[in-house]
Scaffold this motif. Sequence first.
Motif, mmCIF file in Angstrom:
data_model
loop_
_atom_site.group_PDB
_atom_site.id
_atom_site.type_symbol
_atom_site.label_atom_id
_atom_site.label_comp_id
_atom_site.label_asym_id
_atom_site.label_seq_id
_atom_site.Cartn_x
_atom_site.Cartn_y
_atom_site.Cartn_z
ATOM 1 N N ASN A 341 0.831 -1.210 0.000
ATOM 2 C CA ASN A 341 0.000 0.000 0.000
ATOM 3 C C ASN A 341 0.866 1.261 0.000
ATOM 4 O O ASN A 341 0.549 2.243 -0.679
ATOM 5 C CB ASN A 341 -0.926 -0.006 1.219
ATOM 6 N N ALA A 342 1.967 1.237 0.771
ATOM 7 C CA ALA A 342 2.858 2.396 0.801
ATOM 8 C C ALA A 342 3.594 2.556 -0.525
ATOM 9 O O ALA A 342 3.788 3.680 -1.010
ATOM 10 C CB ALA A 342 3.854 2.243 1.949
ATOM 11 N N ARG A 343 3.997 1.439 -1.130
ATOM 12 C CA ARG A 343 4.771 1.497 -2.378
ATOM 13 C C ARG A 343 3.919 2.004 -3.535
ATOM 14 O O ARG A 343 4.379 2.801 -4.351
ATOM 15 C CB ARG A 343 5.316 0.108 -2.711
ATOM 16 N N TYR A 344 2.679 1.529 -3.627
ATOM 17 C CA TYR A 344 1.851 1.859 -4.781
ATOM 18 C C TYR A 344 0.815 2.950 -4.505
ATOM 19 O O TYR A 344 0.053 3.333 -5.396
ATOM 20 C CB TYR A 344 1.151 0.600 -5.291
ATOM 21 N N GLY A 345 0.758 3.450 -3.273
ATOM 22 C CA GLY A 345 -0.080 4.607 -2.969
ATOM 23 C C GLY A 345 -1.573 4.341 -2.934
ATOM 24 O O GLY A 345 -2.361 5.253 -3.228
ATOM 25 N N ARG A 346 -1.990 3.141 -2.585
ATOM 26 C CA ARG A 346 -3.411 2.836 -2.424
ATOM 27 C C ARG A 346 -3.596 1.975 -1.185
ATOM 28 O O ARG A 346 -2.669 1.288 -0.748
ATOM 29 C CB ARG A 346 -3.961 2.100 -3.649
ATOM 30 N N ASP A 347 -4.784 1.997 -0.604
ATOM 31 C CA ASP A 347 -5.073 1.227 0.606
ATOM 32 C C ASP A 347 -6.003 0.068 0.277
ATOM 33 O O ASP A 347 -7.227 0.191 0.373
ATOM 34 C CB ASP A 347 -5.706 2.126 1.678
ATOM 35 N N LYS A 348 -5.410 -1.043 -0.139
ATOM 36 C CA LYS A 348 -6.206 -2.225 -0.465
ATOM 37 C C LYS A 348 -6.331 -3.128 0.761
ATOM 38 O O LYS A 348 -5.477 -3.116 1.655
ATOM 39 C CB LYS A 348 -5.559 -2.991 -1.620
ATOM 40 N N LEU A 349 -7.385 -3.919 0.784
ATOM 41 C CA LEU A 349 -7.676 -4.816 1.885
ATOM 42 C C LEU A 349 -7.743 -6.248 1.380
ATOM 43 O O LEU A 349 -7.986 -6.501 0.196
ATOM 44 C CB LEU A 349 -9.016 -4.446 2.542
ATOM 45 N N MET A 350 -7.547 -7.197 2.312
ATOM 46 C CA MET A 350 -7.662 -8.605 1.958
ATOM 47 C C MET A 350 -9.124 -9.033 2.065
ATOM 48 O O MET A 350 -9.787 -8.782 3.082
ATOM 49 C CB MET A 350 -6.823 -9.467 2.909
ATOM 50 N N GLY A 351 -9.640 -9.665 1.028
ATOM 51 C CA GLY A 351 -10.995 -10.178 1.074
ATOM 52 C C GLY A 351 -11.105 -11.380 1.999
ATOM 53 O O GLY A 351 -10.137 -12.132 2.197
ATOM 54 N N ARG A 352 -12.290 -11.582 2.575
ATOM 55 C CA ARG A 352 -12.466 -12.684 3.520
ATOM 56 C C ARG A 352 -12.211 -14.043 2.886
ATOM 57 O O ARG A 352 -11.694 -14.956 3.524
ATOM 58 C CB ARG A 352 -13.892 -12.653 4.069
ATOM 59 N N ASP A 353 -12.581 -14.176 1.614
ATOM 60 C CA ASP A 353 -12.478 -15.470 0.963
ATOM 61 C C ASP A 353 -11.036 -15.876 0.672
ATOM 62 O O ASP A 353 -10.770 -17.024 0.334
ATOM 63 C CB ASP A 353 -13.277 -15.475 -0.340
ATOM 64 N N VAL A 354 -10.097 -14.936 0.786
ATOM 65 C CA VAL A 354 -8.696 -15.236 0.462
ATOM 66 C C VAL A 354 -7.991 -15.939 1.617
ATOM 67 O O VAL A 354 -7.080 -16.739 1.406
ATOM 68 C CB VAL A 354 -7.938 -13.933 0.112
ATOM 69 N N TRP A 373 3.366 -13.810 -3.986
ATOM 70 C CA TRP A 373 1.949 -14.090 -4.276
ATOM 71 C C TRP A 373 1.107 -12.856 -3.952
ATOM 72 O O TRP A 373 0.229 -12.462 -4.719
ATOM 73 C CB TRP A 373 1.503 -15.282 -3.443
ATOM 74 N N LEU A 374 1.370 -12.243 -2.787
ATOM 75 C CA LEU A 374 0.586 -11.079 -2.371
ATOM 76 C C LEU A 374 0.790 -9.897 -3.317
ATOM 77 O O LEU A 374 -0.159 -9.160 -3.603
ATOM 78 C CB LEU A 374 0.972 -10.683 -0.940
ATOM 79 N N GLU A 375 2.009 -9.724 -3.804
ATOM 80 C CA GLU A 375 2.237 -8.607 -4.729
ATOM 81 C C GLU A 375 1.481 -8.835 -6.030
ATOM 82 O O GLU A 375 0.874 -7.911 -6.588
ATOM 83 C CB GLU A 375 3.730 -8.421 -5.002
ATOM 84 N N ARG A 376 1.493 -10.086 -6.533
ATOM 85 C CA ARG A 376 0.721 -10.378 -7.749
ATOM 86 C C ARG A 376 -0.768 -10.152 -7.505
ATOM 87 O O ARG A 376 -1.480 -9.604 -8.347
ATOM 88 C CB ARG A 376 0.962 -11.815 -8.211
ATOM 89 N N ALA A 377 -1.241 -10.591 -6.332
ATOM 90 C CA ALA A 377 -2.656 -10.433 -6.004
ATOM 91 C C ALA A 377 -3.019 -8.953 -5.890
ATOM 92 O O ALA A 377 -4.087 -8.523 -6.346
ATOM 93 C CB ALA A 377 -2.975 -11.160 -4.694
ATOM 94 N N TRP A 378 -2.144 -8.166 -5.281
ATOM 95 C CA TRP A 378 -2.387 -6.729 -5.124
ATOM 96 C C TRP A 378 -2.485 -6.063 -6.499
ATOM 97 O O TRP A 378 -3.411 -5.276 -6.757
ATOM 98 C CB TRP A 378 -1.248 -6.106 -4.331
ATOM 99 N N ALA A 381 -5.731 -7.143 -8.525
ATOM 100 C CA ALA A 381 -7.049 -6.756 -8.005
ATOM 101 C C ALA A 381 -7.568 -5.521 -8.730
ATOM 102 O O ALA A 381 -6.873 -4.505 -8.828
ATOM 103 C CB ALA A 381 -6.958 -6.493 -6.499
ATOM 104 N N GLY A 382 -8.788 -5.616 -9.250
ATOM 105 C CA GLY A 382 -9.356 -4.496 -9.993
ATOM 106 C C GLY A 382 -9.866 -3.369 -9.114
ATOM 107 O O GLY A 382 -10.025 -2.238 -9.565
ATOM 108 N N ASP A 383 -10.159 -3.678 -7.844
ATOM 109 C CA ASP A 383 -10.627 -2.632 -6.921
ATOM 110 C C ASP A 383 -9.761 -2.659 -5.675
ATOM 111 O O ASP A 383 -8.623 -3.132 -5.710
ATOM 112 C CB ASP A 383 -12.108 -2.829 -6.590
ATOM 113 N N ASP A 384 -10.300 -2.183 -4.565
ATOM 114 C CA ASP A 384 -9.506 -2.101 -3.346
ATOM 115 C C ASP A 384 -9.616 -3.330 -2.469
ATOM 116 O O ASP A 384 -9.176 -3.316 -1.313
ATOM 117 C CB ASP A 384 -9.920 -0.860 -2.531
ATOM 118 N N VAL A 385 -10.195 -4.410 -2.982
ATOM 119 C CA VAL A 385 -10.300 -5.650 -2.219
ATOM 120 C C VAL A 385 -9.586 -6.760 -2.991
ATOM 121 O O VAL A 385 -9.853 -6.980 -4.176
ATOM 122 C CB VAL A 385 -11.772 -6.041 -1.982
ATOM 123 N N ILE A 386 -8.667 -7.440 -2.327
ATOM 124 C CA ILE A 386 -7.906 -8.526 -2.945
ATOM 125 C C ILE A 386 -8.688 -9.814 -2.780
ATOM 126 O O ILE A 386 -8.985 -10.241 -1.662
ATOM 127 C CB ILE A 386 -6.516 -8.652 -2.301
#
Length: 474
Positions: A341-354, A373-378, A381-386
């Motif tokens: 989030n700090a590197r790419y300037g957005r605040d994404k969250l982990m989805g419950r299903d992950v 894996w997390l960087e690829r997932a981030w 992700a098309g929105d703010d939820v991974i």
Amino acid sequence: MSELDSRILQTIIETAHDHFFVVDADGRVRDVSPAAAAVYGMSREDLCRTTVQALEAQGVLKPSISLEVMRTGRPAQLMQVTGTGRRVVAQAHPVFQAGRLAAVVSRSMDLTDLQLLQEEYALLQRRFSEHLRRGGGAEEVGLEAELGELEVRSEVMREVAMLLKRVAPTDATVLMLGESGVGKTAFARQLHRWSARREGPFIDVNCGAIPESLFESEMFGYRHGAFSGAAPGGKAGLLEQAEGGTLFLDEIGELPLAMQTKLLKVIQDGSVTRLGDTRPRRVDFRLVVATNQDLARGVEEGRFRLDLYYRLNVIPVTLPPLRERREDIPGLVERQLKRLNARYGRDKLMGRDVWQELMGRDWPGNVRELENWLERAWLSAGDDVIRGDPEPAGSRPGPMISSQQQAASRGEASMGLEEGESLKAALARTERAILAELCAELPSTYALADRLGISQPSVVRKLRRHGLRIRRDA
């Protein structure tokens, strides 16, 4: 030999920390260093009145390394148990005159004190385990505040961290063991931060990434004019750069045998001689090494020096794989998500299903694989939820099977292009399949290099790129 040369040689024998034997071609003991008497249980005078054949028969030398050299005419190295019950590692070298064996010179290093230190370490480890089972107390609370960037929540990793904190104030060599990606470098850095050398440098060296042809000049440095292209004024090697701090040698199992000999000499003498120079320079650093290999097996196979193994195996610390400490996964995910989030300037969250997938996977690449894996997932992700697995179907490494088996399962030729696949991707796929097949068959990266006709460092880089490793239990 002049009288001065004779006195110099005698001084070396009498003052050496190791124990020297000089034996003639018939096995008669010609000279012994004074300190050998305490190890072998006989006075220097009595030893010099006998033969190595008699000493072996009496059980003073079990076995005699000098007799081994006399039989083969070649240098030898082995473990001995002396008549006093002490364990030593012995080396012996033949001396030839006019093409015939004239003498054997051997030296031995007492390992008994080292073994006692390791037994004390094992006792300390058991006490730590009992302490943790009782709840930890103030010391564990203090540890929590000092871990910095390390995410340690599982009991087994807290044990590891507490052990490292206890041995950090000493200069004892630490051997980090564990699979690739478990965090050996991160814990080595933390060990440095806990040590009295924290103000000094932390020099991180990957022994598998430096080409063998450059290793000596990079590690030991060189003087001006040592070789074509040498920098004016020479250059300090990595050993000198670690002065006053910590030298961390990662992938120590990939160190070439010739460099193992030179490293052992540095550890024993506390000095280093630059390439092309004759003047030794004193060095003072704390040595920490790491490997994902079985070094004891490397010794048996002749790929790793026995004496160096015992020099390094003072405080062995094993970091378990991520699949054996799943309690650490949530903390590692939270830490990596903050970084992304700090590197790419957005605040994404982990989805419950992950979370079910994250906690259920075996993570053969351990912490490194989880972070990738997390960087690829981030990024996927098309929105703010991974949500879900970011890897395309079929791209996750599966069981190590041959390229022919893979092709058969797809019903096409193994070298053919898949639909929409580029030539570059097809070549990478084929390379990975070949490497995967050889990883299951061959015992080391050196064997792979020999089979493929390329350098060992190239093999290491290719295996890293494809996320593969040698299957040493195959």
